[in-house]
Write a protein that holds these residues in place. Structure first.
Motif, short mmCIF file in Angstrom:
data_model
loop_
_atom_site.label_atom_id
_atom_site.label_comp_id
_atom_site.label_asym_id
_atom_site.label_seq_id
_atom_site.Cartn_x
_atom_site.Cartn_y
_atom_site.Cartn_z
N ASN A 133 6.72 10.80 1.28
CA ASN A 133 6.26 9.45 0.95
C ASN A 133 4.97 9.14 1.71
O ASN A 133 4.68 9.76 2.74
CB ASN A 133 7.33 8.40 1.27
CG ASN A 133 7.52 8.17 2.76
OD1 ASN A 133 6.77 7.40 3.38
ND2 ASN A 133 8.50 8.84 3.36
N ILE A 134 4.20 8.22 1.20
CA ILE A 134 2.93 7.81 1.82
C ILE A 134 3.08 6.38 2.30
O ILE A 134 2.99 5.43 1.52
CB ILE A 134 1.76 7.92 0.82
CG1 ILE A 134 1.69 9.34 0.23
CG2 ILE A 134 0.43 7.58 1.52
CD1 ILE A 134 0.65 9.50 -0.85
N ASN A 135 3.37 6.23 3.57
CA ASN A 135 3.57 4.91 4.19
C ASN A 135 4.64 4.08 3.50
O ASN A 135 4.63 2.85 3.57
CB ASN A 135 2.26 4.12 4.24
CG ASN A 135 1.19 4.81 5.07
OD1 ASN A 135 1.51 5.48 6.06
ND2 ASN A 135 -0.05 4.66 4.70
N GLY A 136 5.54 4.74 2.80
CA GLY A 136 6.60 4.04 2.09
C GLY A 136 6.15 3.35 0.82
O GLY A 136 6.97 2.77 0.10
N ARG A 137 4.86 3.40 0.54
CA ARG A 137 4.31 2.67 -0.62
C ARG A 137 4.45 3.47 -1.91
O ARG A 137 4.57 2.90 -2.99
CB ARG A 137 2.85 2.31 -0.38
CG ARG A 137 2.61 1.52 0.90
CD ARG A 137 1.14 1.13 1.01
NE ARG A 137 0.80 0.67 2.33
CZ ARG A 137 1.08 -0.53 2.82
NH1 ARG A 137 1.72 -1.38 2.05
NH2 ARG A 137 0.75 -0.87 4.04
N THR A 138 4.38 4.77 -1.82
CA THR A 138 4.62 5.65 -2.95
C THR A 138 5.12 6.97 -2.38
O THR A 138 5.14 7.17 -1.16
CB THR A 138 3.36 5.85 -3.80
OG1 THR A 138 3.72 6.52 -5.03
CG2 THR A 138 2.31 6.67 -3.07
N ALA A 139 5.56 7.87 -3.25
CA ALA A 139 6.11 9.14 -2.80
C ALA A 139 5.99 10.16 -3.94
O ALA A 139 5.68 9.80 -5.08
CB ALA A 139 7.56 8.97 -2.37
#
Length: 228
Positions: A108-114
């Motif tokens: 994931n990318i900072n929880g914003r997308t994955a």
């Protein structure tokens, strides 16, 4: 072939994708949680703005890539993930809220997308463009609507009315969430505007329509819960 029709076809795809995204997420949460969750992110429309906006960005780009399915898939992954990341960033920075969090997923990318939702975006892009957008424009809209002046006028007018409602709805959503955030921060300034907002969009209303909403990384509480 003109796939965009001066942008009007993008409005149509916004509505189609927004509705499809709402249905998809509603079914997903129904399976996961066992109860109905309002998943449109809207107050008055059934169109999920994240999926709608993502589809507009993707289809606009795909008009140059549609001959290459692999590139369409990869571009759908990247653009879909970018849209999710950007909208999540804006929501968190402007209103200090989160509507989705992918921190529990790998890559994931900072929880914003994955990676996983990005792959889903890629497949959705393939289906959206090749099974819906392209055949709809080529075999229905261009030959049967845009070739007739009256039908074209009606088509454009209907789209303008619906997207105007969606824009107004989004403005109301932002104002309602901003007021909700103010209440949670203890800002109880009383005015005609705040009384109207508090009456129409109470804590109970917000938590019902935006069940996944997180405030300051904590589960939001209603006014009654705070007082208890």
């Amino acid at each position: 072939m003109d796939l965009l029709n001066h942008g009007f076809n993008l409005i149509l795809i916004y509505l189609i994708a927004g509705l499809a995204g709402n249905i998809y997420e509603t079914c997903l949460y129904l399976k996961r949680r066992g109860h109905f969750v309002i998943s449109s992110g809207s107050i008055t429309t059934p169109f999920n703005f994240v999926y709608g906006f993502g589809a507009v960005v993707i289809c606009f780009t795909m008009t140059w890539l549609y001959k290459y399915p692999i590139l369409v898939f990869l571009a759908g992954m990247i653009l879909g993930g970018a849209v999710e990341y950007l909208l999540s960033f804006i929501l968190e920075k402007m209103l200090h809220m989160k509507s989705w969090d992918y921190s529990y997923l790998k890559f994931n990318i900072n929880g914003r997308t994955a990676l996983r939702p990005m792959i889903i975006w890629g497949f959705m892009c393939i289906g959206l463009f090749y099974l819906i957008f392209y055949p709809l424009v080529r075999y229905v809209i261009n030959p049967h609507i845009l070739n007739n002046a009256t039908a074209t006028f009606a088509y454009h007018l209907i789209l303008i009315i619906i997207i105007s409602i969606c824009i107004l709805d989004l403005i109301v959503v932002v104002l309602a969430l901003y007021r909700y955030k103010a209440r949670q921060d203890g800002k109880t300034k009383c005015s005609l505007y705040t009384r109207i907002m508090d009456k129409l969009f109470s804590d109970k209303f917000i938590l019902h329509h935006f069940e996944n909403l997180k405030l300051n990384d904590k589960k939001p509480t209603t006014t009654n819960e705070k007082e208890a």
